[in-house]
Scaffold this motif. Structure first.
Motif, PDB file in Angstrom:
ATOM      1  N   TRP A 121      43.685  50.019  46.666  1.00  0.00           N
ATOM      2  CA  TRP A 121      42.944  50.530  45.503  1.00  0.00           C
ATOM      3  C   TRP A 121      42.004  49.450  44.949  1.00  0.00           C
ATOM      4  O   TRP A 121      42.445  48.324  44.703  1.00  0.00           O
ATOM      5  N   ARG A 149      41.305  57.578  42.323  1.00  0.00           N
ATOM      6  CA  ARG A 149      42.132  57.817  41.141  1.00  0.00           C
ATOM      7  C   ARG A 149      41.407  57.248  39.936  1.00  0.00           C
ATOM      8  O   ARG A 149      40.690  56.246  40.035  1.00  0.00           O
ATOM      9  N   LYS A 151      40.806  55.215  36.772  1.00  0.00           N
ATOM     10  CA  LYS A 151      41.329  53.895  36.448  1.00  0.00           C
ATOM     11  C   LYS A 151      42.323  53.929  35.288  1.00  0.00           C
ATOM     12  O   LYS A 151      43.352  53.267  35.325  1.00  0.00           O
ATOM     13  N   HIS A 154      46.083  57.268  36.286  1.00  0.00           N
ATOM     14  CA  HIS A 154      46.334  57.279  37.719  1.00  0.00           C
ATOM     15  C   HIS A 154      46.794  58.618  38.273  1.00  0.00           C
ATOM     16  O   HIS A 154      46.705  58.867  39.472  1.00  0.00           O
ATOM     17  N   GLN A 155      47.268  59.495  37.400  1.00  0.00           N
ATOM     18  CA  GLN A 155      47.707  60.803  37.902  1.00  0.00           C
ATOM     19  C   GLN A 155      46.525  61.660  38.328  1.00  0.00           C
ATOM     20  O   GLN A 155      46.691  62.622  39.070  1.00  0.00           O
ATOM     21  N   LYS A 157      44.025  62.226  40.639  1.00  0.00           N
ATOM     22  CA  LYS A 157      43.776  61.721  41.987  1.00  0.00           C
ATOM     23  C   LYS A 157      43.070  62.775  42.797  1.00  0.00           C
ATOM     24  O   LYS A 157      43.367  63.962  42.657  1.00  0.00           O
ATOM     25  N   TRP A 178      36.594  54.840  38.262  1.00  0.00           N
ATOM     26  CA  TRP A 178      37.483  55.290  39.330  1.00  0.00           C
ATOM     27  C   TRP A 178      37.759  54.156  40.310  1.00  0.00           C
ATOM     28  O   TRP A 178      36.902  53.314  40.556  1.00  0.00           O
ATOM     29  N   GLU A 179      38.958  54.192  40.889  1.00  0.00           N
ATOM     30  CA  GLU A 179      39.283  53.300  41.992  1.00  0.00           C
ATOM     31  C   GLU A 179      39.350  54.139  43.261  1.00  0.00           C
ATOM     32  O   GLU A 179      39.567  55.351  43.194  1.00  0.00           O
TER      33      GLU A 179
END
Ligand SMILES: O=C(O)CCC(=O)C(=O)O
Ligand SMILES: [Fe+2]
Length: 201
Positions: A121, A149, A151, A154-155, A157, A178-179
């Protein structure tokens, strides 16, 4: 953007579609095959080191960097990588620039040799990319899932399978909010090459 096959694992947010542009068949199968073979044979693949919690570790993939002079890529061991554009990569860069109207001066190649290779990530967020960087990502070989996901949540996705010859443009606030990653896979995978065209300032 109806071609986008983004599926979300939790129905909390719609994925912001203004952050991506996607062409599943950007390269024809033949073009993609040729480019993949060419890069596998000719790119000066190296394994770079990265700092992870105070330790220097080898990245679980190989990389190569091409670009205009002065767009060096740090290899993590004090050395930098920079290769002069090959005609193939330069004309691909021009083709993407002409079609989408963005500009790039370098390209990072990642080689995922098998299912054990990955990229953790991260955000492509560095001062030398400037604010709201536009990054064009071309995939060759094995289809792997590109995960996003949020940043700060995280849920939220999303996952987008990137097949041979596909082109994804990341833009707007994507790198800010976002990552993204390519996860290791439990099932066996053939090699995949990803090219990310970037503009270094
Ligand atoms: O392999 C990919 O699709 C993405 C690679 C990536 O995120 C990166 O090199 O920054
Ligand atoms: Fe990235």
């Amino acid at each position: 953007m109806t071609q986008l096959s983004l599926f979300n694992t939790e129905d909390l947010y719609e994925f912001p579609k203004d952050l991506l542009e996607y062409r599943e068949h950007f390269l024809s199968r033949d073009e993609a095959d040729q480019l993949k073979n060419h890069l596998l044979e000719t790119a000066p693949w190296k394994q770079r080191t990265q700092k992870m919690y105070d330790k220097m570790v080898l990245t679980p993939r190989l990389t190569a960097w091409y670009g205009d002079p002065k767009t060096d890529y740090p290899l993590g061991n004090g050395e930098v990588d920079n290769n002069v554009w090959t005609p193939e990569l330069f004309s691909l860069k021009q083709r993407i620039e002409d079609i989408f109207g963005y500009q790039f001066n370098s390209v990072l190649l990642n080689l995922y040799r098998d299912h054990n290779d990955s990229v953790a990530w991260h955000q492509d967020k560095e001062s030398r990319y400037g604010k709201r960087p536009v990054i064009a990502s071309l995939s060759l070989g094995q289809t792997r899932n590109f995960d996003f996901r949020k940043k700060d949540h995280h849920q939220s996705k999303y996952s987008l399978p990137l097949p041979h010859g596909s082109l994804l443009i990341m833009k707007g606030d994507l790198q800010e909010n976002w990552e993204h990653r390519i996860a290791k896979s439990v099932t066996s995978m053939k090699e995949r090459i990803n090219l990310t065209f970037r503009l270094i300032r």
